[in-house]
Design a protein around this motif. Structure first.
Motif, PDB file in Angstrom:
ATOM      1  N   LYS A  64     -21.519  23.514   8.488  1.00 60.72           N
ATOM      2  CA  LYS A  64     -21.135  23.649   9.897  1.00 60.72           C
ATOM      3  C   LYS A  64     -19.658  23.330  10.081  1.00 60.72           C
ATOM      4  N   GLY A  65     -19.000  24.189  10.846  1.00 58.72           N
ATOM      5  CA  GLY A  65     -17.572  23.988  11.099  1.00 58.72           C
ATOM      6  C   GLY A  65     -16.669  24.576  10.032  1.00 58.72           C
ATOM      7  N   ARG A  66     -17.239  24.978   8.890  1.00 54.60           N
ATOM      8  CA  ARG A  66     -16.440  25.555   7.806  1.00 54.60           C
ATOM      9  C   ARG A  66     -16.803  27.023   7.543  1.00 54.60           C
ATOM     10  N   PHE A  67     -18.072  27.360   7.683  1.00 55.33           N
ATOM     11  CA  PHE A  67     -18.550  28.719   7.419  1.00 55.33           C
ATOM     12  C   PHE A  67     -18.925  29.404   8.730  1.00 55.33           C
ATOM     13  N   THR A  68     -18.742  30.716   8.735  1.00 60.18           N
ATOM     14  CA  THR A  68     -19.139  31.523   9.888  1.00 60.18           C
ATOM     15  C   THR A  68     -19.864  32.765   9.394  1.00 60.18           C
ATOM     16  N   ILE A  69     -21.046  32.999   9.946  1.00 63.87           N
ATOM     17  CA  ILE A  69     -21.792  34.218   9.637  1.00 63.87           C
ATOM     18  C   ILE A  69     -21.625  35.183  10.805  1.00 63.87           C
ATOM     19  N   PHE A  70     -21.368  36.442  10.487  1.00 62.44           N
ATOM     20  CA  PHE A  70     -21.264  37.439  11.547  1.00 62.44           C
ATOM     21  C   PHE A  70     -21.675  38.793  10.988  1.00 62.44           C
ATOM     22  N   ARG A  71     -21.961  39.707  11.896  1.00 59.29           N
ATOM     23  CA  ARG A  71     -22.459  41.003  11.473  1.00 59.29           C
ATOM     24  C   ARG A  71     -21.664  42.122  12.127  1.00 59.29           C
ATOM     25  N   GLU A  72     -21.547  43.211  11.412  1.00 53.67           N
ATOM     26  CA  GLU A  72     -20.878  44.412  11.916  1.00 53.67           C
ATOM     27  C   GLU A  72     -21.899  45.543  11.856  1.00 53.67           C
ATOM     28  N   ASN A  73     -22.556  45.779  12.977  1.00 54.69           N
ATOM     29  CA  ASN A  73     -23.671  46.729  12.999  1.00 54.69           C
ATOM     30  C   ASN A  73     -23.247  48.135  12.576  1.00 54.69           C
ATOM     31  N   ALA A  74     -22.059  48.544  12.963  1.00 53.99           N
ATOM     32  CA  ALA A  74     -21.617  49.906  12.656  1.00 53.99           C
ATOM     33  C   ALA A  74     -21.497  50.142  11.149  1.00 53.99           C
ATOM     34  N   LYS A  75     -21.271  49.053  10.398  1.00 55.78           N
ATOM     35  CA  LYS A  75     -21.139  49.166   8.940  1.00 55.78           C
ATOM     36  C   LYS A  75     -22.384  48.663   8.209  1.00 55.78           C
ATOM     37  N   ASN A  76     -23.412  48.269   8.976  1.00 51.21           N
ATOM     38  CA  ASN A  76     -24.636  47.723   8.369  1.00 51.21           C
ATOM     39  C   ASN A  76     -24.315  46.614   7.375  1.00 51.21           C
ATOM     40  N   THR A  77     -23.424  45.737   7.772  1.00 54.91           N
ATOM     41  CA  THR A  77     -22.931  44.684   6.882  1.00 54.91           C
ATOM     42  C   THR A  77     -22.949  43.339   7.594  1.00 54.91           C
ATOM     43  N   LEU A  80     -20.124  36.448   5.430  1.00 55.56           N
ATOM     44  CA  LEU A  80     -20.067  34.990   5.459  1.00 55.56           C
ATOM     45  C   LEU A  80     -18.619  34.602   5.184  1.00 55.56           C
ATOM     46  N   GLN A  81     -17.947  34.137   6.222  1.00 56.94           N
ATOM     47  CA  GLN A  81     -16.582  33.654   6.065  1.00 56.94           C
ATOM     48  C   GLN A  81     -16.647  32.178   5.706  1.00 56.94           C
ATOM     49  N   MET A  82     -16.068  31.842   4.567  1.00 56.48           N
ATOM     50  CA  MET A  82     -16.139  30.471   4.071  1.00 56.48           C
ATOM     51  C   MET A  82     -14.736  29.895   3.995  1.00 56.48           C
ATOM     52  N   ASN A  83     -14.483  28.872   4.789  1.00 51.96           N
ATOM     53  CA  ASN A  83     -13.186  28.195   4.822  1.00 51.96           C
ATOM     54  C   ASN A  83     -13.335  26.754   4.340  1.00 51.96           C
ATOM     55  N   SER A  84     -12.224  26.154   4.008  1.00 53.97           N
ATOM     56  CA  SER A  84     -12.213  24.752   3.562  1.00 53.97           C
ATOM     57  C   SER A  84     -13.245  24.514   2.470  1.00 53.97           C
ATOM     58  N   LEU A  85     -13.250  25.378   1.490  1.00 53.07           N
ATOM     59  CA  LEU A  85     -14.268  25.299   0.437  1.00 53.07           C
ATOM     60  C   LEU A  85     -14.135  24.023  -0.382  1.00 53.07           C
ATOM     61  N   LYS A  86     -15.287  23.528  -0.817  1.00 50.66           N
ATOM     62  CA  LYS A  86     -15.373  22.295  -1.599  1.00 50.66           C
ATOM     63  C   LYS A  86     -16.035  22.613  -2.947  1.00 50.66           C
ATOM     64  N   PRO A  87     -15.771  21.787  -3.960  1.00 54.73           N
ATOM     65  CA  PRO A  87     -16.441  22.027  -5.251  1.00 54.73           C
ATOM     66  C   PRO A  87     -17.956  22.082  -5.132  1.00 54.73           C
ATOM     67  N   GLU A  88     -18.522  21.334  -4.208  1.00 57.74           N
ATOM     68  CA  GLU A  88     -19.973  21.345  -4.045  1.00 57.74           C
ATOM     69  C   GLU A  88     -20.506  22.625  -3.419  1.00 57.74           C
ATOM     70  N   ASP A  89     -19.627  23.512  -2.998  1.00 55.08           N
ATOM     71  CA  ASP A  89     -20.052  24.830  -2.524  1.00 55.08           C
ATOM     72  C   ASP A  89     -20.267  25.810  -3.684  1.00 55.08           C
ATOM     73  N   THR A  90     -19.936  25.393  -4.886  1.00 58.63           N
ATOM     74  CA  THR A  90     -20.109  26.243  -6.059  1.00 58.63           C
ATOM     75  C   THR A  90     -21.582  26.580  -6.253  1.00 58.63           C
ATOM     76  N   ALA A  91     -21.887  27.878  -6.310  1.00 64.25           N
ATOM     77  CA  ALA A  91     -23.263  28.345  -6.428  1.00 64.25           C
ATOM     78  C   ALA A  91     -23.277  29.866  -6.518  1.00 64.25           C
ATOM     79  N   VAL A  92     -24.445  30.404  -6.805  1.00 58.18           N
ATOM     80  CA  VAL A  92     -24.669  31.839  -6.622  1.00 58.18           C
ATOM     81  C   VAL A  92     -25.162  32.031  -5.192  1.00 58.18           C
ATOM     82  N   TYR A  93     -24.513  32.916  -4.481  1.00 53.75           N
ATOM     83  CA  TYR A  93     -24.850  33.170  -3.088  1.00 53.75           C
ATOM     84  C   TYR A  93     -25.645  34.472  -2.987  1.00 53.75           C
TER      85      TYR A  93
END
Length: 115
Positions: A64-77, A80-93
């Motif tokens: 919360k406060g670092r990531f933002t999820i949003f959708r673009e319906n016209a592109k069917n996409t 996930l915008q991820m800011n202020s990334l931390k080592p603990e965010d390391t993963a397969v998404y």
């Protein structure tokens, strides 16, 4: 049937940003909920964020406060915008779609955050 293709992962330094994309083979406005999950080595897959067809987002406390999820319906996409990334965010998404009582997953994209 829904096919999901993720992109945008990579290696970034702590404090940096990445944007993940999830392209759907089906109109995303027809999909009630889409989301992003992640799985780190030795850990269970966990919800990062999801978003309803009407744009209402839900986030894990850890992002919360670092990531933002949003959708673009016209592109069917979904993004996930991820800011202020931390080592603990390391993963397969993984991108996720829940449609007609079936859950669909993408192939996953690796995010690695170096300290």
């Amino acid at each position: 049937q829904v096919e999901l293709v993720e992109s945008g992962g990579g290696l970034v330094q702590a404090g940096g940003s990445l944007r993940l994309s999830c392209a759907s083979s089906r109109s995303i406005f027809s999909i009630p909920v889409m989301g992003w999950y992640r799985q780190a080595p030795g850990k269970e897959r966990e919800l990062v964020a999801d978003i309803t067809r009407f744009g209402s987002g839900n986030y894990a406390d850890s992002v919360k406060g670092r990531f933002t999820i949003f959708r673009e319906n016209a592109k069917n996409t979904v993004y996930l915008q991820m800011n202020s990334l931390k080592p603990e965010d390391t993963a397969v998404y993984y991108c996720n779609a829940r449609f007609r009582d079936t859950t669909y997953w993408g192939q996953g994209t690796q995010v690695t955050v170096s300290s």
